[in-house]
Write a protein that holds these residues in place. Structure first.
Motif, PDB file in Angstrom:
ATOM      1  N   PHE A 129       0.808  -1.199   0.058  1.00 25.48           N
ATOM      2  CA  PHE A 129      -0.082  -0.080   0.106  1.00 25.48           C
ATOM      3  C   PHE A 129       0.957   1.142  -0.064  1.00 25.48           C
ATOM      4  CE2 PHE A 129      -3.424   2.785   0.769  1.00 25.48           C
ATOM      5  CZ  PHE A 129      -3.025   3.821   1.531  1.00 25.48           C
ATOM      6  N   ARG A 130       0.569   2.209  -0.783  1.00 19.54           N
ATOM      7  CA  ARG A 130       1.251   3.326  -0.928  1.00 19.54           C
ATOM      8  C   ARG A 130       0.117   4.487  -0.532  1.00 19.54           C
ATOM      9  NH1 ARG A 130       6.216   4.344  -5.163  1.00 19.54           N
ATOM     10  NH2 ARG A 130       7.509   2.792  -3.957  1.00 19.54           N
ATOM     11  N   LEU A 131       0.529   5.548   0.051  1.00 20.40           N
ATOM     12  CA  LEU A 131      -0.486   6.870   0.170  1.00 20.40           C
ATOM     13  C   LEU A 131      -0.666   7.487  -1.079  1.00 20.40           C
ATOM     14  CD1 LEU A 131      -1.810   7.757   2.908  1.00 20.40           C
ATOM     15  CD2 LEU A 131      -0.031   9.465   3.160  1.00 20.40           C
ATOM     16  N   SER A 180       8.525  10.998  10.569  1.00 20.38           N
ATOM     17  CA  SER A 180       9.761  10.954   9.931  1.00 20.38           C
ATOM     18  C   SER A 180      10.131  10.352   8.827  1.00 20.38           C
ATOM     19  CB  SER A 180      10.661  10.007  11.015  1.00 20.38           C
ATOM     20  OG  SER A 180      10.176   9.017  11.270  1.00 20.38           O
ATOM     21  N   TYR A 181       9.069   9.026   8.568  1.00 25.96           N
ATOM     22  CA  TYR A 181       9.227   8.220   7.196  1.00 25.96           C
ATOM     23  C   TYR A 181       8.903   9.133   6.127  1.00 25.96           C
ATOM     24  CZ  TYR A 181       7.720   5.189   3.685  1.00 25.96           C
ATOM     25  OH  TYR A 181       7.804   4.237   2.421  1.00 25.96           O
ATOM     26  N   PHE A 182       7.905  10.106   6.230  1.00 25.91           N
ATOM     27  CA  PHE A 182       7.656  11.124   5.130  1.00 25.91           C
ATOM     28  C   PHE A 182       8.513  12.090   4.906  1.00 25.91           C
ATOM     29  CE2 PHE A 182       3.806   9.051   3.421  1.00 25.91           C
ATOM     30  CZ  PHE A 182       3.468   8.455   4.483  1.00 25.91           C
ATOM     31  N   LYS A 186      11.105  12.586   1.770  1.00 27.67           N
ATOM     32  CA  LYS A 186      10.794  13.723   1.298  1.00 27.67           C
ATOM     33  C   LYS A 186       9.398  13.561   0.299  1.00 27.67           C
ATOM     34  CE  LYS A 186      15.267  15.743   0.971  1.00 27.67           C
ATOM     35  NZ  LYS A 186      16.478  16.198   0.354  1.00 27.67           N
ATOM     36  N   LEU A 187       8.423  13.120   1.055  1.00 24.75           N
ATOM     37  CA  LEU A 187       7.090  12.634   0.576  1.00 24.75           C
ATOM     38  C   LEU A 187       6.177  13.771   0.833  1.00 24.75           C
ATOM     39  CD1 LEU A 187       7.036   8.737   1.034  1.00 24.75           C
ATOM     40  CD2 LEU A 187       7.908  10.045  -0.925  1.00 24.75           C
ATOM     41  N   TYR A 188       5.672  14.439  -0.296  1.00 22.58           N
ATOM     42  CA  TYR A 188       4.603  15.527   0.309  1.00 22.58           C
ATOM     43  C   TYR A 188       3.441  15.159  -0.943  1.00 22.58           C
ATOM     44  CZ  TYR A 188       8.514  18.124   2.438  1.00 22.58           C
ATOM     45  OH  TYR A 188       9.535  18.047   3.269  1.00 22.58           O
TER      46      TYR A 188
HETATM   47  C1  SDX Z   1       1.720  12.492 -11.198  1.00 24.09           C
HETATM   48  O1  SDX Z   1       6.356  13.048 -13.030  1.00 24.09           O
HETATM   49  C2  SDX Z   1       5.214  13.926 -13.111  1.00 24.09           C
HETATM   50  O2  SDX Z   1       5.528  15.108 -13.263  1.00 24.09           O
HETATM   51  C3  SDX Z   1       4.006  13.249 -12.661  1.00 24.09           C
HETATM   52  C4  SDX Z   1       2.731  14.406 -12.481  1.00 24.09           C
HETATM   53  C5  SDX Z   1       2.516  15.132 -13.541  1.00 24.09           C
HETATM   54  O3  SDX Z   1       2.009  16.315 -13.523  1.00 24.09           O
HETATM   55  O4  SDX Z   1       2.805  14.655 -14.643  1.00 24.09           O
HETATM   56  O5  SDX Z   1       3.239  15.294 -11.269  1.00 24.09           O
HETATM   57  C6  SDX Z   1       1.504  13.470 -11.964  1.00 24.09           C
HETATM   58  O6  SDX Z   1       2.015  11.273 -11.885  1.00 24.09           O
HETATM   59  C7  SDX Z   1       1.881  12.679  -9.719  1.00 24.09           C
HETATM   60  C8  SDX Z   1       1.985  11.156  -8.786  1.00 24.09           C
HETATM   61  C9  SDX Z   1       0.879  10.489  -8.704  1.00 24.09           C
HETATM   62  N1  SDX Z   1       1.161   9.185  -8.212  1.00 24.09           N
HETATM   63  C10 SDX Z   1       0.852   8.820  -6.781  1.00 24.09           C
HETATM   64  O7  SDX Z   1       0.468   9.804  -6.095  1.00 24.09           O
HETATM   65  C11 SDX Z   1       1.339   7.442  -6.445  1.00 24.09           C
HETATM   66  C12 SDX Z   1       1.631   7.335  -5.013  1.00 24.09           C
HETATM   67  N2  SDX Z   1       3.216   7.901  -5.386  1.00 24.09           N
HETATM   68  C13 SDX Z   1       4.526   6.892  -5.605  1.00 24.09           C
HETATM   69  O8  SDX Z   1       4.125   5.829  -6.282  1.00 24.09           O
HETATM   70  C14 SDX Z   1       5.619   7.650  -6.030  1.00 24.09           C
HETATM   71  O9  SDX Z   1       5.746   8.657  -4.882  1.00 24.09           O
HETATM   72  C15 SDX Z   1       5.817   8.039  -7.250  1.00 24.09           C
HETATM   73  C16 SDX Z   1       5.318   7.255  -8.435  1.00 24.09           C
HETATM   74  C17 SDX Z   1       4.973   9.480  -7.512  1.00 24.09           C
HETATM   75  C18 SDX Z   1       7.285   8.664  -7.323  1.00 24.09           C
HETATM   76  O10 SDX Z   1       7.901   7.376  -7.547  1.00 24.09           O
HETATM   77  P1  SDX Z   1       9.457   7.295  -7.425  1.00 24.09           P
HETATM   78  O11 SDX Z   1      10.143   8.722  -7.756  1.00 24.09           O
HETATM   79  O12 SDX Z   1       9.785   6.203  -8.609  1.00 24.09           O
HETATM   80  O13 SDX Z   1       9.946   6.956  -6.177  1.00 24.09           O
HETATM   81  P2  SDX Z   1      10.052   5.567  -5.536  1.00 24.09           P
HETATM   82  O14 SDX Z   1       8.818   4.749  -5.664  1.00 24.09           O
HETATM   83  O15 SDX Z   1      11.549   5.076  -5.661  1.00 24.09           O
HETATM   84  O16 SDX Z   1       9.852   5.787  -3.744  1.00 24.09           O
HETATM   85  C19 SDX Z   1      11.042   6.333  -3.067  1.00 24.09           C
HETATM   86  C20 SDX Z   1      10.792   5.800  -1.718  1.00 24.09           C
HETATM   87  C21 SDX Z   1      10.678   4.344  -1.720  1.00 24.09           C
HETATM   88  O17 SDX Z   1      11.024   3.900  -0.438  1.00 24.09           O
HETATM   89  P3  SDX Z   1      12.307   3.083  -0.251  1.00 24.09           P
HETATM   90  O18 SDX Z   1      12.080   1.803  -1.176  1.00 24.09           O
HETATM   91  O19 SDX Z   1      13.482   4.109  -0.842  1.00 24.09           O
HETATM   92  O20 SDX Z   1      12.436   2.300   0.999  1.00 24.09           O
HETATM   93  O21 SDX Z   1       9.778   6.365  -1.099  1.00 24.09           O
HETATM   94  C22 SDX Z   1       8.693   5.439  -0.917  1.00 24.09           C
HETATM   95  C23 SDX Z   1       9.036   4.271  -1.660  1.00 24.09           C
HETATM   96  O22 SDX Z   1       8.579   3.167  -1.058  1.00 24.09           O
HETATM   97  N3  SDX Z   1       7.248   6.153  -1.395  1.00 24.09           N
HETATM   98  C24 SDX Z   1       6.336   6.110  -0.704  1.00 24.09           C
HETATM   99  C25 SDX Z   1       5.308   6.860  -1.529  1.00 24.09           C
HETATM  100  N4  SDX Z   1       6.014   7.369  -2.558  1.00 24.09           N
HETATM  101  C26 SDX Z   1       7.204   6.758  -2.425  1.00 24.09           C
HETATM  102  N5  SDX Z   1       5.834   5.324   0.637  1.00 24.09           N
HETATM  103  C27 SDX Z   1       4.577   5.477   0.783  1.00 24.09           C
HETATM  104  N6  SDX Z   1       3.602   6.184   0.119  1.00 24.09           N
HETATM  105  C28 SDX Z   1       4.012   6.844  -1.108  1.00 24.09           C
HETATM  106  N7  SDX Z   1       3.011   7.588  -1.844  1.00 24.09           N
END
Ligand code: SDX
Length: 421
Positions: free
Chosen positions: A292-294, A344-346, A350-352
């Motif tokens: 699950f992701r937020l 602290s996780y977020f 740097k998750l906003y």
């Molecule tokens: C859009 O690119 C763009 O510009 C896109 C966009 C646009 O206008 O076109 O802005 C529109 O797509 C916005 C994003 C919408 N997606 C979501 O909200 C889905 C949830 N977000 C994630 O899946 C993620 O943050 C992404 C897809 C947005 C970014 O993915 P990245 O850059 O590949 O980051 P990552 O998956 O490698 O995460 C880095 C870390 C990981 O943990 P570790 O493996 O390092 O321990 O952060 C964690 C991830 O598990 N993480 C999250 C998270 N997002 C990242 N953990 C929990 N919840 C989340 N949402």
């Protein structure tokens, strides 16, 4: 700063460096393999510039987003229409009075689809996601218009996309299609074609038109995101604009990309319907063993805040207050944001909140059904996709996109040996 030095196997190589108009530094590796025999490796392209572009500038650390140099906050708070901002994105400058009049006429004149296409909607299975319909209809438009007429098709696609979207919705609820009305703005015509009915008077409420205009402009472009990169990838093969935009719509549908706005609302509704314990979902998002992701949180580029999310969060309050709507989902969203931003996780990752976190609250307040949220995103992003296709076609650096790979599979082996065993 003119070159970068690389030492490989004790040998030193120099690579040219390019610097963008905002000081962004890129190491030009177009000669890397011919000079060193090695390639770069960057899964997800997080460190790789695919092209030079003049359309949109993002500073992920400072939360800056500009279309052709204009800050997103100024564009949203101006009197510019979505069509004006689309013109700016596509052609690079604000339209003068004559250009505005000509473009507006072409947008109106091209806002209906070929009458033969209306029958297509009869043949999608009930419940087909409107993103699938929008993409299929986009590709099908190549059967009606000259595929080599890029400049004409830019206007046709921008003008007709909203009509296809509205017809997909009307078909899903069994109501008659409504033709766009010339006096209506782009945003007003979306709402008119979705919610008007031939047996009753319907005027688009101004507050709803303004809210949708804001949403469309906020989604206008975002440099080399997944779906825009898809336009460039597909278009680089020399295929037509309809095919490239159809592919981009499919990329945007993904839950990690534009599909997140639908996922956010479904997540908030799930929290609401299961006791409202948003902390449970924050904990799930932090659990490495839980997929699950937020949804609506995190971004590849924004590592501080997404300026669009900030604008949307304020707009949520204004639109809901004006409509007298108390939406518990907004309260849950705000609590989720507050908990996450102090966790602290977020903070460490740097998750906003990103653009998708609050947009669904407003789409819902406008009466738009959840499965149409990503379609609304696609309509907003349409000028950005069109602008990047046009820029790519005029870029002398453009060649067919064909990345390499690092092979990690089996070494050479022979069928006879294996069959014999
Ligand atoms: C859009 O690119 C763009 O510009 C896109 C966009 C646009 O206008 O076109 O802005 C529109 O797509 C916005 C994003 C919408 N997606 C979501 O909200 C889905 C949830 N977000 C994630 O899946 C993620 O943050 C992404 C897809 C947005 C970014 O993915 P990245 O850059 O590949 O980051 P990552 O998956 O490698 O995460 C880095 C870390 C990981 O943990 P570790 O493996 O390092 O321990 O952060 C964690 C991830 O598990 N993480 C999250 C998270 N997002 C990242 N953990 C929990 N919840 C989340 N949402």
């Amino acid at each position: 700063m003119s070159t970068a030095k690389l030492i490989l196997d004790g040998q030193e190589f120099e690579l040219p460096v390019v610097v963008g108009s905002e000081g962004e530094v890129g190491i030009d590796i177009t000669s890397l393999r011919s000079k060193t025999g090695a390639i770069s490796l960057d899964p997800g392209y997080g460190n790789t510039g695919a092209c030079r572009s003049s359309i949109t500038y993002i500073d992920g650390e400072k939360g800056i987003l500009r279309y052709r140099g204009y800050p997103i906050e100024e564009l949203v708070n101006s009197s510019l229409s979505f069509v004006d901002v689309s013109y700016l994105l596509i052609y690079g400058e604000m339209p003068d009075a004559q250009q505005k009049a000509e473009f507006s006429y072409l947008m109106t004149r091209n806002s209906t689809i070929h009458e033969g296409m209306k029958n297509f909607f009869d043949h999608y299975p009930p419940g087909t996601h409107p993103m699938a319909i929008l993409s299929a209809m986009m590709a099908s438009m190549s059967g009606y218009y000259p595929t080599e007429d890029d400049e004409g098709n830019i206007v046709r696609i921008l003008a007709k996309a909203k009509t296809i979207a509205a017809y997909a919705y009307k078909k899903s609820i069994g109501e008659p299609f409504m033709y766009p009305v010339p006096k209506n703005s782009y945003a007003a015509n979306i709402l008119y074609m979705m919610f008007a009915h031939p047996r009753e008077e319907y005027e688009v409420p101004e507050v709803l038109e303004k809210a949708l205009r804001m949403l469309l402009i906020l989604h206008g472009d975002h440099e080399q995101n997944c779906s825009t990169s898809t336009v460039r990838m597909v278009g680089s093969s020399g295929t037509n604009l309809f095919a490239s935009i159809s592919a981009a719509i499919m990329a945007l549908w993904g839950p990690l990309h534009g599909g997140a706005n639908q996922q956010v609302i479904e997540m908030l509704e799930h929290i609401r319907d299961n006791g409202g314990d948003y902390r449970e979902y924050v904990d799930k998002a932090k659990d490495k063993d839980d997929p699950f992701r937020l949804m609506g949180f995190g971004h590849r580029v924004y590592k501080n805040f997404d300026p669009r999310a900030q604008i949307l969060k304020k707009q949520c309050d204004d639109v809901l207050d004006y409509l007298g709507i108390q939406d518990p989902l907004l309260d849950i969203a705000k609590h989720l944001e507050d908990v996450a931003l102090h966790d602290s996780y977020f903070i460490e990752k740097k998750l906003y909140p990103n653009v998708d976190f609050y947009s669904g609250i407003i789409y819902k307040a406008l009466g738009i059904p959840t499965d149409m949220f990503t379609v609304m995103f696609a309509l907003g992003r349409m000028p950005g996709w069109l602008a990047h296709f046009r820029e790519m076609k005029h870029d002398h650096d453009t060649r067919i996109n064909r990345p390499r790979q690092i092979y990690i599979g089996a070494g050479e082996r022979h069928v006879s040996e294996d069959l014999a065993g």
